[in-house]
Motif scaffolding. Sequence first.
Motif, mmCIF file in Angstrom:
data_model
loop_
_atom_site.group_PDB
_atom_site.id
_atom_site.type_symbol
_atom_site.label_atom_id
_atom_site.label_comp_id
_atom_site.label_asym_id
_atom_site.label_seq_id
_atom_site.Cartn_x
_atom_site.Cartn_y
_atom_site.Cartn_z
ATOM 1 N N GLY A 57 69.829 27.391 54.215
ATOM 2 C CA GLY A 57 68.831 26.768 54.405
ATOM 3 C C GLY A 57 68.303 25.934 55.660
ATOM 4 N N ILE A 58 69.190 26.680 56.885
ATOM 5 C CA ILE A 58 68.848 26.270 58.087
ATOM 6 C C ILE A 58 68.545 27.522 58.999
ATOM 7 C CG2 ILE A 58 70.221 24.181 57.978
ATOM 8 C CD1 ILE A 58 72.466 25.603 59.261
ATOM 9 N N TYR A 59 67.919 27.017 60.187
ATOM 10 C CA TYR A 59 67.544 28.029 61.056
ATOM 11 C C TYR A 59 68.543 27.735 62.337
ATOM 12 C CZ TYR A 59 62.948 28.386 59.119
ATOM 13 O OH TYR A 59 61.811 28.753 58.162
ATOM 14 N N THR A 60 69.411 28.784 62.524
ATOM 15 C CA THR A 60 70.626 28.635 63.556
ATOM 16 C C THR A 60 70.025 29.371 64.774
ATOM 17 O OG1 THR A 60 71.518 30.945 63.111
ATOM 18 C CG2 THR A 60 71.937 28.981 61.678
ATOM 19 N N GLU A 61 70.868 29.244 65.872
ATOM 20 C CA GLU A 61 70.894 29.786 67.221
ATOM 21 C C GLU A 61 70.704 31.389 66.995
ATOM 22 O OE1 GLU A 61 74.056 28.058 69.493
ATOM 23 O OE2 GLU A 61 73.048 26.297 69.947
ATOM 24 N N GLY A 62 70.948 31.866 66.032
ATOM 25 C CA GLY A 62 71.051 33.249 65.850
ATOM 26 C C GLY A 62 69.591 33.507 65.588
ATOM 27 N N THR A 63 68.979 32.625 64.774
ATOM 28 C CA THR A 63 67.444 33.054 64.724
ATOM 29 C C THR A 63 66.566 33.053 65.963
ATOM 30 O OG1 THR A 63 67.665 31.447 62.542
ATOM 31 C CG2 THR A 63 65.486 31.946 63.663
ATOM 32 N N LEU A 64 66.924 32.165 67.012
ATOM 33 C CA LEU A 64 66.265 32.221 68.304
ATOM 34 C C LEU A 64 66.831 33.611 68.998
ATOM 35 C CD1 LEU A 64 66.558 28.650 69.506
ATOM 36 C CD2 LEU A 64 64.955 29.659 68.159
ATOM 37 N N LEU A 98 63.334 36.487 59.054
ATOM 38 C CA LEU A 98 63.619 35.314 59.472
ATOM 39 C C LEU A 98 63.929 34.249 58.203
ATOM 40 C CD1 LEU A 98 61.090 34.644 62.313
ATOM 41 C CD2 LEU A 98 63.663 35.305 62.498
ATOM 42 N N GLU A 99 63.221 34.387 57.320
ATOM 43 C CA GLU A 99 63.295 33.566 56.047
ATOM 44 C C GLU A 99 64.711 34.189 55.115
ATOM 45 O OE1 GLU A 99 61.786 30.706 55.333
ATOM 46 O OE2 GLU A 99 61.237 31.153 57.465
ATOM 47 N N PHE A 100 64.737 35.105 55.252
ATOM 48 C CA PHE A 100 66.018 35.743 54.645
ATOM 49 C C PHE A 100 67.293 35.088 55.123
ATOM 50 C CE2 PHE A 100 69.572 39.152 54.737
ATOM 51 C CZ PHE A 100 69.812 38.946 53.475
ATOM 52 N N GLN A 101 67.222 35.220 56.685
ATOM 53 C CA GLN A 101 68.475 34.574 57.628
ATOM 54 C C GLN A 101 68.475 33.314 57.270
ATOM 55 O OE1 GLN A 101 70.397 37.106 58.232
ATOM 56 N NE2 GLN A 101 70.480 36.715 60.472
ATOM 57 N N LYS A 102 67.571 32.670 56.911
ATOM 58 C CA LYS A 102 67.571 31.109 56.754
ATOM 59 C C LYS A 102 68.262 30.836 55.371
ATOM 60 C CE LYS A 102 64.638 27.035 55.620
ATOM 61 N NZ LYS A 102 63.174 26.452 55.565
ATOM 62 N N ILE A 103 67.930 31.776 54.414
ATOM 63 C CA ILE A 103 68.837 31.607 53.359
ATOM 64 C C ILE A 103 70.029 31.937 53.219
ATOM 65 C CG2 ILE A 103 68.802 32.476 50.828
ATOM 66 C CD1 ILE A 103 65.575 32.857 50.991
ATOM 67 N N ARG A 104 70.249 32.829 53.911
ATOM 68 C CA ARG A 104 71.975 33.145 54.251
ATOM 69 C C ARG A 104 72.600 31.954 55.058
ATOM 70 N NH1 ARG A 104 74.264 38.216 52.272
ATOM 71 N NH2 ARG A 104 75.687 37.913 54.226
ATOM 72 N N ALA A 105 72.022 31.340 55.761
ATOM 73 C CA ALA A 105 72.621 30.281 56.733
ATOM 74 C C ALA A 105 72.630 28.948 55.875
ATOM 75 C CB ALA A 105 71.860 30.296 57.977
ATOM 76 N N VAL A 123 69.832 24.366 64.064
ATOM 77 C CA VAL A 123 70.798 23.740 63.844
ATOM 78 C C VAL A 123 71.965 24.698 64.034
ATOM 79 C CG1 VAL A 123 72.080 22.466 62.146
ATOM 80 C CG2 VAL A 123 69.783 22.162 62.051
ATOM 81 N N LYS A 124 73.076 24.197 64.527
ATOM 82 C CA LYS A 124 74.169 25.109 64.930
ATOM 83 C C LYS A 124 74.885 25.489 63.570
ATOM 84 C CE LYS A 124 76.220 23.410 69.172
ATOM 85 N NZ LYS A 124 77.459 22.606 69.911
ATOM 86 N N GLY A 125 74.898 26.812 63.293
ATOM 87 C CA GLY A 125 75.446 27.158 62.231
ATOM 88 C C GLY A 125 77.035 26.838 61.715
ATOM 89 N N ARG A 126 77.688 26.697 62.956
ATOM 90 C CA ARG A 126 78.988 26.532 62.857
ATOM 91 C C ARG A 126 79.550 25.374 63.909
ATOM 92 N NH1 ARG A 126 83.399 27.945 65.973
ATOM 93 N NH2 ARG A 126 82.185 29.457 67.136
#
Length: 622
Positions: free
Chosen positions: A313-320, A304-311, A381-384
């Motif tokens: 620095g945000i958590y996206t709807e993909g995280t959920l 989850l933290e790796f995905q945050k870095i790739r995005a 946050v919306k990634g896009r």
Amino acid sequence: MSNSATNIITYSSLNSRYEKYLRESGKESQIQNLKTIIKTWLVSSGLTETSSIGSELNSNFEDSIKHYEFSQEQSGIKQSTYRSRVSHIRAFKKFYDSVEGNQNLSGEFHVVLSELIVKAGFKSYREFHSQCVSDICRLPLLRFWCTGQYRPEAASIPLIEELERRLHVKAGTLTSLLSKRLRGLGKGKKRGQTPYRRKIMALQKKRYRYWSDTLETEWMGVVRFKTASYLPEGQKRVSAWTSSEGSEGVSYPSAEIGKAHLKCFFGFCCLSKSDDPLLNGPGMSTKEMTLALLADKRLVEDYLEFQKIRAGGIYTEGTLGFIEIVRQLLKAETGYLYQHPELARKLKGRVSVKKWLKRCSDTRDRLTNINSQLKQKGLIVKGRDPEESIEQILARDRPLHILLQMIKDMQSDMPPAKSSKNLQALHYRNILLIGLLSSNPLRIRQFVIMQFERHLKRRENGEWWVEFKKGEFKNRNVLRSDYSVRVARHLWPIIDCYRSEFRPYLAGAKKCNYVFRQESRRRGDKDNIRPMSRIGLTQIIEKLTGTYIDITPGFFPHAFRHIVATDIIKKNPEFGFFLASKALHDKLETVERAYAHLKTHEYFEPVNRHFGDAWEEVIGRG
């Protein structure tokens, strides 16, 4: 050269001149009949009164007449009637040809170039070439341009600008006649270069997904568990995955989404430790990959933290999305992994059934807690931003006009009759694609699976209808009915023409009924009957919008839904949200939520008018 040499005459303008001619000739009685006939001609050609005179009244006139007769016959018009109409159209064409300087009225590049050469004092393009431009241009190329056999390509624009200088005419005299595709619309604009697209392009250089035959076997066990009509004795589940009818049989969207999430997770697991945070993983071996790793609390949280870095620095709807699929698999009593402790044998170290069940519960509890905290703190946050590339379009009073202007420009850019039939067919396919997206803004999947006779149907009265079963939609669970709507009548002649004249030149046209086809057979499509891919159609649309619309770097198919819905709501304050829900084939509540930003004070004005009317009825004006 006269000023009219670069003017482009419209049907409205020519019509006015012809009506004047009829009055002066004592044939005023023909005018009203003429208006009806010209209207049917425009509909047949897919044009309007504001359209410019093009090849349909010039080099392609005879072919256009044949198509007109065919469309009239298919519409149920008597032969005696439409043949009479054809005679009037031929008279209209004769008048067009007789107008002084009519050669210039067409605005066609090859016509104006040939005339400029003659006006400059040369007897032919050969003489012009030998005496004036042999140092910069090959004779065959000039011949092709002057005869209209080929249109210039973008790379030739500097050469055409030099021809203007050597012919001593105003800059732009020739280049202004080129298609918008070639004129460098939005000069310096790079297609797809929004901030989001730049980020994605950078990330694509650092791919990390992983999948294997072993994982596929394990995953198919999950799919069978979630889709079976009934489960083996002793197993439980909370809900099942519903199917979606499609071009290649039945599919399960939830399974496709879940698999996409897991490919990323296992790709992360296989990444070596690295100084690059975008590629820094735990360094596990591919031999260790198993669905059982989803019960590893530390590993899942690290992902989850790796995905945050790739995005960024945000958590996206993909995280959920990832959290939800893992929570389903680990749920006590009903989760697939929870009920299959035998998978734990693939992990390093001995894991008893009791420890496995506790590990599943602990990891699920942790994910549930993370999920709640992210939502409560508003950290998702919306990634896009789907409106990022079309914000200038949406800001206009009539966003739909941008799409219609694009269709008009594409019609003007139709390759000449002497060009490749495949080239013409591909261009006309694109015109129809943009037309249908603008009139029936469904999700791109519907256009991928769309077939003649099954989804796009022509009725006996000549009307075209789009029909889809409820099960063929992504949002089928919230729909109350199938989709059956008449296509806007302005597109009927375009569909007729595409189906009868152009589609036959595309790959697999005789072997399948898919509406949108490609130029040549796709790799892996042995029988040449598979539909175009969603990615393929998306790329075509992104390229077309980036080429023809100067205020955007190009956008994806879903943006058409935003543009059309926004236009409907702005144009119809009282019923716009309801109408938009019908156009998008979505729930009214969904549309109201998605376009709540349009509910400004001006959309309360219908209420004010209602109150005002009642006031005047009771109290009176004052």
